[in-house]
Design an enzyme around this catalytic site. Structure first.
Site, PDB file in Angstrom:
ATOM      1  N   ASP A  86       0.847  -1.189   0.000  1.00  0.00           N
ATOM      2  CA  ASP A  86       0.000   0.000   0.000  1.00  0.00           C
ATOM      3  C   ASP A  86       0.889   1.249   0.000  1.00  0.00           C
ATOM      4  O   ASP A  86       1.702   1.445   0.909  1.00  0.00           O
ATOM      5  CB  ASP A  86      -0.865  -0.043   1.275  1.00  0.00           C
ATOM      6  CG  ASP A  86      -2.067   0.878   1.194  1.00  0.00           C
ATOM      7  OD1 ASP A  86      -2.143   1.675   0.252  1.00  0.00           O
ATOM      8  OD2 ASP A  86      -2.916   0.787   2.093  1.00  0.00           O
TER       9      ASP A  86
ATOM     10  N   ASP B  59      -3.570   2.417  -5.785  1.00  0.00           N
ATOM     11  CA  ASP B  59      -2.328   2.468  -5.004  1.00  0.00           C
ATOM     12  C   ASP B  59      -2.125   1.293  -4.061  1.00  0.00           C
ATOM     13  O   ASP B  59      -1.283   1.372  -3.166  1.00  0.00           O
ATOM     14  CB  ASP B  59      -2.280   3.768  -4.197  1.00  0.00           C
ATOM     15  CG  ASP B  59      -3.417   3.854  -3.192  1.00  0.00           C
ATOM     16  OD1 ASP B  59      -4.351   3.036  -3.272  1.00  0.00           O
ATOM     17  OD2 ASP B  59      -3.377   4.736  -2.330  1.00  0.00           O
ATOM     18  N   GLU B  60      -2.858   0.200  -4.231  1.00  0.00           N
ATOM     19  CA  GLU B  60      -2.641  -0.931  -3.336  1.00  0.00           C
ATOM     20  C   GLU B  60      -2.957  -2.240  -4.040  1.00  0.00           C
ATOM     21  O   GLU B  60      -3.753  -2.282  -4.980  1.00  0.00           O
ATOM     22  CB  GLU B  60      -3.476  -0.800  -2.063  1.00  0.00           C
ATOM     23  CG  GLU B  60      -4.956  -0.889  -2.301  1.00  0.00           C
ATOM     24  CD  GLU B  60      -5.758  -0.799  -1.015  1.00  0.00           C
ATOM     25  OE1 GLU B  60      -5.636  -1.692  -0.172  1.00  0.00           O
ATOM     26  OE2 GLU B  60      -6.502   0.176  -0.873  1.00  0.00           O
TER      27      GLU B  60
END
Length: 431
Positions: free
Chosen positions: A13, A115-116
């Site tokens: 993350d 984003d993860e």
DNA sequence: TCTGGGGTCCTAGGACCC
DNA sequence: TCTGGGGTCCTAGGACCC
């Protein structure tokens, strides 16, 4: 259920992703409290007046600034806050680049958001070493090659890995060794569990449950009566780490939508139709680009005071045409106001299309020809218009043309200039 | 001087079917 | 003859996530 052993699930993350990118693009922002602003009313890069915080740097978070917070409130919490407009293309580019790095360690990557991602590295240890070592390598490479801080959680299940990455933030790594799950979880606040938001936290707190340990000690029956069957069951399982670890590498969207905050506007037919036309254009264009169409159209209308209602309709015929979607959405929005006669103003409109099926425009046109003896001229013209607009935009750019209000109002059919585009455009265009 | 934009999943009631 | 049980689909609302 058979279950692989070992802590081979990673949750990676990026920390304060948007804000970190801004600090990367402009190093003078490093070490400063910054907020990426979202403008109200669609300007897209507002400076905080009327907008909300899309992301805050850790320096800003220290002041209590959170994403989703109105800009004026963030500024009052942190007077030295710097608002920056978002560089959304860069976010996408860097997010993709990070995923590429992940993909060099395992094909088992499930991207959850920009984003993860979850990774299963069970098949990679013979190449790259222990999961904890792989996690460290991910962090080093993302930092060295892309300049971004990454936190990683390593555990036996997805959910636990995600909790671990939250605990690892900022810029850290946490490994939960097999067999230590329950002692790791026990002291943590229930809010760290995925799916436990403000409301659920309040309900649990009212029953004296604050930590995951206390949650685990609560009987499943009590949890289910408190939170409903699904949530209760899920949380009960989570608290004792009985959780799936399967990585889904090819997740496909179940709905496509768009929304627009409007400030506060009189809900005239003009406002509704213009806004919904704009939203329908965005949604339908994305559907067609993906070769999809949807059977259910949902419109959300928000009134002053944040109260919102939804209206939806489902048809046997999947929709991907901009003008058809506009018409359906407009009728639904009007119905929402008919059912709420006291409401005269609107603050947000949204369109979502779900029940998706694979169905490109070409296919739709063929169906119309085949199934309807005297094919509905409007439908065929709309397919042709969509094709023409899509084709022209792919050549000349998205802003080159659109469905003007005059087009939306032209009930008789399609303006000549669009017809000409259709005739000379994509050879697959129906005629 | 009070709230973005993109999604996912669950619940409950009603219609309808066998 | 007056109401069982199971399943699916649709609609509206709500909680939650990034």
């Amino acid at each position: 259920m058979p279950r692989a052993t070992g802590a081979t699930i990673l949750h990676a993350d990026l920390d304060a992703f948007y804000a970190s990118v801004e600090q990367l693009l402009d190093p003078t922002l490093l070490g400063k409290p910054i907020a990426v602003g979202g403008g109200a009313g669609g300007s897209g890069n507002g400076s905080g007046n009327g907008g909300v915080v899309l992301a805050a740097s850790y320096e800003a978070k220290a002041f209590g600034v959170r994403s989703g917070m109105p800009g004026w409130r963030a500024r009052s919490l942190c007077p030295s806050l710097t608002f920056v407009g978002g560089h959304f293309r860069e976010y996408q580019r860097l997010g993709d680049a990070v995923m590429d790095v992940f993909g060099q360690f395992t094909p088992e990557v499930e991207r959850v958001s920009i984003d993860e991602a979850f990774l299963d590295v069970a098949g990679s240890v013979h190449l790259f070493g222990e999961p904890a070592h792989i996690a460290a390598e991910l962090r080093r490479r993302v930092r060295d090659e892309l300049g971004l801080p990454l936190s990683v959680g390593v555990a036996t299940t997805k959910h636990l890995a995600k909790v671990a990455s939250q605990v690892a933030k900022p810029d850290g790594i946490v490994v939960v060794a097999p067999g230590t799950e329950r002692e790791f979880l026990a002291p943590l606040p229930v809010g760290l569990l995925w799916g436990v938001g403000r409301k659920t936290q309040e309900r649990l707190a009212a029953s004296g449950v604050h930590t995951v340990g206390e949650l685990a000690a609560t009987s499943p029956a009590v949890l289910q009566s408190l939170l409903g069957e699904a949530v209760g069951e899920k949380l009960g399982a989570l608290a004792v780490n009985d959780d799936p670890r399967h990585i889904e590498t090819d997740r496909h969207a179940r709905s496509v939508g768009a929304q627009s905050a409007l400030g506060q506007r009189a809900a005239t037919d003009d406002v509704l139709r213009t806004t919904l036309g704009f939203l329908a254009d965005r949604v339908a264009t994305r559907l067609r680009a993906a070769g999809q169409a949807g059977r259910t159209v949902t419109v959300r209308v928000r009134f002053p005071g944040m109260r919102a209602v939804t209206r939806s309709s489902t048809s046997p015929d999947p929709v991907a045409s901009t003008l058809t979607l506009t018409d359906v959405a407009f009728d639904l929005a009007r119905a929402a106001f008919v059912d709420n006669p006291a409401e005269r103003e609107v603050t947000l409109l949204a369109i979502s299309v779900s029940n998706l099926v694979d169905h490109d425009a070409h296919q739709l046109a063929l169906d119309l020809d085949a199934e309807e003896q005297h094919a509905d001229a409007t439908s065929v013209n709309r397919v042709a218009l969509d094709h023409a607009v899509d084709a022209a935009r792919s050549r000349f750019g998205r802003a080159s043309l659109g469905y003007a209000t005059t087009v939306l109002r032209a009930e008789g059919g399609v303006p000549d200039e669009f017809r000409e585009l259709a005739e000379r455009g994509d050879p697959r265009s129906p005629d």
